[in-house]
Design an enzyme around this catalytic site. Structure first.
Site, PDB file in Angstrom:
ATOM      1  N   LYS A   1      11.528 -24.009 -50.311  1.00 20.14           N
ATOM      2  CA  LYS A   1      11.952 -22.704 -50.972  1.00 20.14           C
ATOM      3  C   LYS A   1      10.990 -21.882 -52.062  1.00 20.14           C
ATOM      4  O   LYS A   1      11.076 -20.900 -52.290  1.00 20.14           O
ATOM      5  CB  LYS A   1      13.498 -22.827 -51.719  1.00 20.14           C
ATOM      6  CG  LYS A   1      13.609 -23.789 -52.674  1.00 20.14           C
ATOM      7  CD  LYS A   1      14.958 -23.711 -53.153  1.00 20.14           C
ATOM      8  CE  LYS A   1      15.962 -24.935 -53.174  1.00 20.14           C
ATOM      9  NZ  LYS A   1      15.476 -25.998 -54.285  1.00 20.14           N
TER      10      LYS A   1
ATOM     11  N   LYS B   1       4.268 -31.371 -57.780  1.00 21.91           N
ATOM     12  CA  LYS B   1       4.569 -30.317 -58.828  1.00 21.91           C
ATOM     13  C   LYS B   1       3.779 -30.019 -60.067  1.00 21.91           C
ATOM     14  O   LYS B   1       3.406 -29.064 -60.435  1.00 21.91           O
ATOM     15  CB  LYS B   1       6.129 -30.529 -59.220  1.00 21.91           C
ATOM     16  CG  LYS B   1       7.049 -30.057 -58.184  1.00 21.91           C
ATOM     17  CD  LYS B   1       8.656 -29.666 -58.561  1.00 21.91           C
ATOM     18  CE  LYS B   1       9.280 -29.496 -57.036  1.00 21.91           C
ATOM     19  NZ  LYS B   1      10.960 -29.214 -57.565  1.00 21.91           N
TER      20      LYS B   1
ATOM     21  N   LYS C   1       6.300 -29.299 -45.303  1.00 21.06           N
ATOM     22  CA  LYS C   1       7.321 -29.106 -45.160  1.00 21.06           C
ATOM     23  C   LYS C   1       7.774 -27.598 -45.763  1.00 21.06           C
ATOM     24  O   LYS C   1       7.085 -27.061 -46.306  1.00 21.06           O
ATOM     25  CB  LYS C   1       8.422 -29.911 -45.735  1.00 21.06           C
ATOM     26  CG  LYS C   1       8.341 -29.772 -47.584  1.00 21.06           C
ATOM     27  CD  LYS C   1       9.477 -30.573 -48.017  1.00 21.06           C
ATOM     28  CE  LYS C   1       9.785 -30.023 -49.359  1.00 21.06           C
ATOM     29  NZ  LYS C   1      11.254 -30.043 -50.053  1.00 21.06           N
TER      30      LYS C   1
HETATM   31  P1  ATP Z   1      11.418 -26.858 -54.101  1.00 23.59           P
HETATM   32  O1  ATP Z   1      10.618 -26.157 -53.232  1.00 23.59           O
HETATM   33  O2  ATP Z   1      11.880 -25.857 -55.168  1.00 23.59           O
HETATM   34  O3  ATP Z   1      10.948 -28.103 -54.551  1.00 23.59           O
HETATM   35  P2  ATP Z   1      12.958 -27.786 -51.850  1.00 23.59           P
HETATM   36  O4  ATP Z   1      12.964 -26.403 -50.902  1.00 23.59           O
HETATM   37  O5  ATP Z   1      12.195 -28.511 -51.435  1.00 23.59           O
HETATM   38  O6  ATP Z   1      12.766 -27.145 -53.077  1.00 23.59           O
HETATM   39  P3  ATP Z   1      15.003 -29.177 -52.990  1.00 23.59           P
HETATM   40  O7  ATP Z   1      16.138 -28.239 -53.854  1.00 23.59           O
HETATM   41  O8  ATP Z   1      14.152 -29.975 -53.460  1.00 23.59           O
HETATM   42  O9  ATP Z   1      14.494 -27.989 -52.111  1.00 23.59           O
HETATM   43  O10 ATP Z   1      16.153 -29.951 -51.879  1.00 23.59           O
HETATM   44  C1  ATP Z   1      17.467 -29.895 -51.525  1.00 23.59           C
HETATM   45  C2  ATP Z   1      17.663 -30.472 -50.579  1.00 23.59           C
HETATM   46  O11 ATP Z   1      17.066 -30.034 -49.145  1.00 23.59           O
HETATM   47  C3  ATP Z   1      17.255 -31.969 -50.443  1.00 23.59           C
HETATM   48  O12 ATP Z   1      18.103 -32.749 -49.743  1.00 23.59           O
HETATM   49  C4  ATP Z   1      16.155 -31.902 -49.709  1.00 23.59           C
HETATM   50  O13 ATP Z   1      15.673 -33.298 -49.294  1.00 23.59           O
HETATM   51  C5  ATP Z   1      16.214 -30.858 -48.422  1.00 23.59           C
HETATM   52  N1  ATP Z   1      15.239 -30.258 -47.859  1.00 23.59           N
HETATM   53  C6  ATP Z   1      14.439 -29.581 -48.566  1.00 23.59           C
HETATM   54  N2  ATP Z   1      13.461 -29.008 -47.750  1.00 23.59           N
HETATM   55  C7  ATP Z   1      13.723 -29.584 -46.495  1.00 23.59           C
HETATM   56  C8  ATP Z   1      13.174 -29.448 -45.539  1.00 23.59           C
HETATM   57  N3  ATP Z   1      12.005 -28.800 -45.160  1.00 23.59           N
HETATM   58  N4  ATP Z   1      13.445 -30.222 -44.137  1.00 23.59           N
HETATM   59  C9  ATP Z   1      14.734 -30.768 -44.621  1.00 23.59           C
HETATM   60  N5  ATP Z   1      15.325 -31.066 -45.623  1.00 23.59           N
HETATM   61  C10 ATP Z   1      14.757 -30.575 -46.770  1.00 23.59           C
END
Ligand code: ATP
Ligand code: LTN
Length: 331
Positions: A198, A113, A195
């Site tokens: 969002k 980040k 991965k």
């Molecule tokens: P950002 O991109 O804003 O960091 P993010 O999509 O990684 O967000 P988080 O809010 O950090 O999402 O994660 C929320 C939950 O979703 C966490 O438990 C995280 O491990 C899970 N998660 C996020 N992305 C994935 C993915 N691609 N596959 C499986 N689990 C995920």
């Protein structure tokens, strides 16, 4: 015997993806009968990167509606907004004094980040895992259901808990990450070595829970695959493997079983089948979320009651901590 405790949260920091759903929220639903559950909307974590206030407020409610639409039952689990329970910030401050700067600098998410937001490497971004440790430890959680990317944060939570217990006497239960194999790491549709996230700038890389059927089908049609022309789970075929994982996670089978079902068929078939499966699975969730969002009074009631229940447990832990470290609490 007392039920074991589950704790997890998602940040209201953007449109949720099927990665968030498969890696996190969906698994929570299955556990609500067997465990005492606390599920938060981590708005205090979300502000570690800049948020538009109006958007943050709207997304907080949308996420609450989504929790319910996915099947979380407010009778069975405490659903609440993190900033509505002041004990999170209070415990985080204490835990800061049990955490080393070097440990925080080494966190993968902090490094990622910081690289993505070089204009705003704020203290909160670095302190993010300590706040997360406070979230988890306040509720004496046994298990933390998250996607693989959060494992490191749960590990540091354990380290902090053990360190505190060692110095001040038994105070916190030491939690474990609870990571399911299928769906634990959904990859980007455009770059299957990373991965699905969002906050990805390319909207075709992620399937959002809010995407309509046509958008979902289109995104899967455009998904990056390879030129092997063979549907198989394999390290050298990350794109196809990811599609199979998504298909399997929504269908409740294994990726290997899914690969068998598509044996001898082309990538086009696979892509449309995955798209259809995802669109079919999301349609009822989306409809229910819309229905709930129209009933703000109900949502606000659920969150208020959730925060009260959470605050009650959190206060108990915080009082214990304050006593152990020697804060004056009156006579
Ligand atoms: P950002 O991109 O804003 O960091 P993010 O999509 O990684 O967000 P988080 O809010 O950090 O999402 O994660 C929320 C939950 O979703 C966490 O438990 C995280 O491990 C899970 N998660 C996020 N992305 C994935 C993915 N691609 N596959 C499986 N689990 C995920
Ligand atoms: N950092 C988490 C969200 C989160 C969380 C938590 C997850 C905040 N507090 C406590 C589990 C337990 C993320 O998913 N990015």
């Amino acid at each position: 015997m007392d039920k074991k405790v589950m704790y997890s949260a998602v940040q209201p920091s953007g449109n949720l993806t099927i990665g968030n759903y498969l890696g996190a929220i969906r698994n929570w639903v299955a556990m609500q009968d067997r465990f005492t559950c606390y599920y938060a909307i981590a708005d205090m974590h979300a502000i570690t990167v800049r948020q538009e206030p109006a958007d943050l407020r709207r997304r907080t409610l949308e996420l609450a509606a989504l929790y319910l639409a996915c099947g979380l039952d407010p009778q069975k689990c405490a659903l609440y907004v993190q900033s509505n329970v002041p004990a999170h910030a209070e415990l985080a401050w204490v835990l800061n004094t049990f955490t080393y700067v070097g440990e925080m600098e080494r966190m993968t998410q902090f490094k990622d980040k910081s690289a993505r937001h070089p204009e705003n490497i704020n203290m909160g971004l670095m302190d993010y895992p300590v706040l997360m440790a406070a979230d988890i430890l306040l509720y004496q959680a046994d298990y933390v259901p998250v996607g693989v990317d959060q494992r490191q944060h749960v590990e540091i939570t354990r380290d902090i808990a053990i360190r505190f217990n060692h110095r001040c006497g038994e105070t916190f239960r030491v939690p474990e990450a609870y990571i399911l194999k299928e769906g634990a790491k959904i990859m980007s549709l455009q770059d299957p070595l990373h991965k699905m996230s969002k906050s990805d700038e390319n909207p075709n890389a992620s399937v959002y829970l809010s995407d309509d059927r046509d958008t979902i089908l289109r995104k899967f049609r455009r998904a990056v695959t390879d030129s092997f022309n063979r549907v198989a789970v394999s390290e050298e075929q990350p794109g196809v493997t990811n599609l199979l994982n998504i298909y399997a996670a929504f269908r409740g089978c294994t990726a290997a079983e899914a690969a068998c079902a598509f044996e001898g068929r082309g990538y086009g078939d696979l892509k449309s089948a995955v798209g259809e499966t995802v669109a079919d699975a999301l349609a009822p969730v989306q409809a229910e979320q819309r229905r709930l969002l129209a009933d703000k009074a109900y949502l606000s009631g659920v969150l208020k009651e959730g925060a009260e229940r959470a605050a009650y447990t959190a206060r108990k832990t915080l009082s214990k901590v304050y006593r152990k470290i020697g804060f004056y609490r009156g006579e």
